[in-house]
Design a protein around this motif. Structure first.
Motif, PDB file in Angstrom:
ATOM      1  N   PHE A 113       0.891  -1.055   0.116  1.00 47.62           N
ATOM      2  CA  PHE A 113       0.405  -0.124   0.465  1.00 47.62           C
ATOM      3  C   PHE A 113       1.052   1.510   0.100  1.00 47.62           C
ATOM      4  O   PHE A 113       0.561   2.451   0.333  1.00 47.62           O
ATOM      5  N   GLY A 114       1.895   1.037   0.324  1.00 45.27           N
ATOM      6  CA  GLY A 114       2.758   2.893  -0.302  1.00 45.27           C
ATOM      7  C   GLY A 114       3.020   2.519   0.483  1.00 45.27           C
ATOM      8  O   GLY A 114       3.891   3.244   1.427  1.00 45.27           O
ATOM      9  N   HIS A 115       2.051   4.056   1.283  1.00 42.49           N
ATOM     10  CA  HIS A 115       2.702   4.740   2.200  1.00 42.49           C
ATOM     11  C   HIS A 115       2.227   4.257   3.749  1.00 42.49           C
ATOM     12  O   HIS A 115       2.086   5.308   4.700  1.00 42.49           O
ATOM     13  N   VAL A 151      11.433   5.658  -1.841  1.00 41.45           N
ATOM     14  CA  VAL A 151      10.433   4.935  -2.038  1.00 41.45           C
ATOM     15  C   VAL A 151       9.453   4.973  -1.429  1.00 41.45           C
ATOM     16  O   VAL A 151      10.575   3.591  -0.596  1.00 41.45           O
ATOM     17  N   PRO A 152       8.596   4.922  -0.996  1.00 42.08           N
ATOM     18  CA  PRO A 152       7.559   4.397  -0.123  1.00 42.08           C
ATOM     19  C   PRO A 152       7.762   3.034   0.454  1.00 42.08           C
ATOM     20  O   PRO A 152       7.787   2.432   1.215  1.00 42.08           O
ATOM     21  N   GLY A 157       5.716   8.358  -9.263  1.00 43.01           N
ATOM     22  CA  GLY A 157       6.517   6.764 -10.065  1.00 43.01           C
ATOM     23  C   GLY A 157       5.731   6.032  -9.002  1.00 43.01           C
ATOM     24  O   GLY A 157       5.281   5.856  -7.924  1.00 43.01           O
ATOM     25  N   ARG A 158       6.060   4.767  -9.330  1.00 43.61           N
ATOM     26  CA  ARG A 158       5.646   3.173  -9.078  1.00 43.61           C
ATOM     27  C   ARG A 158       5.918   3.140  -8.014  1.00 43.61           C
ATOM     28  O   ARG A 158       7.409   3.227  -7.560  1.00 43.61           O
ATOM     29  N   GLY A 159       4.830   2.994  -7.075  1.00 42.15           N
ATOM     30  CA  GLY A 159       5.643   3.108  -5.221  1.00 42.15           C
ATOM     31  C   GLY A 159       6.000   4.042  -4.844  1.00 42.15           C
ATOM     32  O   GLY A 159       6.409   3.877  -3.075  1.00 42.15           O
ATOM     33  N   TRP A 160       4.997   5.265  -5.326  1.00 47.45           N
ATOM     34  CA  TRP A 160       5.703   6.485  -4.159  1.00 47.45           C
ATOM     35  C   TRP A 160       4.010   6.480  -3.461  1.00 47.45           C
ATOM     36  O   TRP A 160       4.461   7.711  -2.746  1.00 47.45           O
ATOM     37  N   GLY A 161       3.243   5.509  -3.614  1.00 45.42           N
ATOM     38  CA  GLY A 161       1.914   6.052  -2.664  1.00 45.42           C
ATOM     39  C   GLY A 161       0.733   6.677  -3.594  1.00 45.42           C
ATOM     40  O   GLY A 161       0.443   7.108  -2.498  1.00 45.42           O
ATOM     41  N   LYS A 162       0.442   6.430  -5.166  1.00 44.80           N
ATOM     42  CA  LYS A 162      -0.466   6.971  -5.550  1.00 44.80           C
ATOM     43  C   LYS A 162      -1.982   7.161  -4.575  1.00 44.80           C
ATOM     44  O   LYS A 162      -2.408   7.173  -3.969  1.00 44.80           O
TER      45      LYS A 162
END
Length: 280
Positions: free
Chosen positions: A18-20, A234-235, A58-63
């Motif tokens: 889930f990134g963040h 990168v989160p 970017g990918r994995g940045w928590g969008k």
């Protein structure tokens, strides 16, 4: 062994995808600076009645996590908010999901024209009641040409100055060019999701450990610094490397995670952020 060794009630990084750091059980994500900036800009977009915004990361940045936080905040502010994942949606499915999110009671037999009428009626009702409406579309760059054309039409629906109809799209910066040119021209605000700072990384890890039931330090200061450097903030990679480091440390029966353990875990995972070489 992993949980018992470190004294955890649960895995601190079980939701790394889930990134963040948003939790599957509904807990709020860790309040990093990039997340706070994104939610503040999105609030400006809605409160100032802007038509279209785009959230880039970017990918994995928590969008996805940032969008979830934005949606939660706007719903608390009594904004009717529809959140969609665009992956695999056809033009009709897109309209059906929008109508469904607006409580317009779409029927599975509805044609696109009927779905449009339902959406227009729902927005007119919200406008009459002075209810702001927000449509959030994750992975908007994955939509096909027909679906993107429907987004253009949706963005142009409410031209009335009294309307409060806003659309927020999420995409990666390198795929922005895939969006319909008409959509790009309609963008009022660009929100760039930044990587984590060193303080964000350290705060997130320490908070995750405490929430998992561990109150004593696990990572040394040097290990935390190295973890941030290797993942470049990168989160998703921060969470994964922290998790793999704990697993490696448990296997070694270590009392704490030092820089050498972090470096070993990084080498064993065989990945680097953004497909680039590891930081030196």
């Amino acid at each position: 062994m992993y949980l018992q060794h470190w004294g955890f009630d649960r895995s601190p990084f079980a939701t790394v995808a889930f990134g963040h750091g948003v939790s599957a059980d509904g807990r709020e994500p860790y309040p990093t600076r990039p997340l706070a900036e994104a939610t503040a800009r999105a609030d400006y977009l809605v409160s100032q009645r802007r038509r279209l915004g785009v959230l880039l990361g970017g990918r994995g940045w928590g969008k996805t996590t940032a969008l979830a936080a934005i949606v939660a905040e706007q719903r608390r502010a009594a904004v009717q908010t529809v959140l969609l994942d665009a992956v695999g949606l056809t033009a009709r499915e897109l309209l059906f999901r929008v109508a469904e999110g607006l409580d317009a009671a779409p029927d599975s037999a509805d044609c696109q024209m009927k779905l449009w009428r339902r959406i227009e009626d729902a927005l007119a009702e919200n406008r009459w009641q002075r209810i702001a409406t927000l449509l959030v579309v994750d992975d908007a760059d994955e939509l096909g040409p027909d679906s993107q054309q429907q987004l253009v039409r949706l963005a142009r629906l409410e031209a009335d100055p009294a309307a409060q109809w806003t659309i927020l799209l999420a995409a990666s910066p390198d795929s922005l060019e895939r969006l319909n040119s008409a959509l790009l021209h309609l963008i009022d605000l660009r929100i760039d999701l930044a990587r984590w700072t060193a303080d964000d990384t350290v705060g997130y890890i320490q908070n995750a450990l405490v929430e998992a039931g561990r109150y004593e330090p696990v990572f040394t200061d040097r290990a935390l610094d190295l973890l941030h450097d290797l993942t470049r903030g990168v989160p998703r990679h921060v969470a994964r490397l922290a998790d793999f480091s704990l697993l490696a440390g448990a296997g070694q029966q270590a009392d704490s995670i030092d820089a050498a353990t972090v470096e070993q875990a990084f080498a064993e995972t065989k990945w680097t952020p953004d497909g680039m070489a590891a930081a030196g």
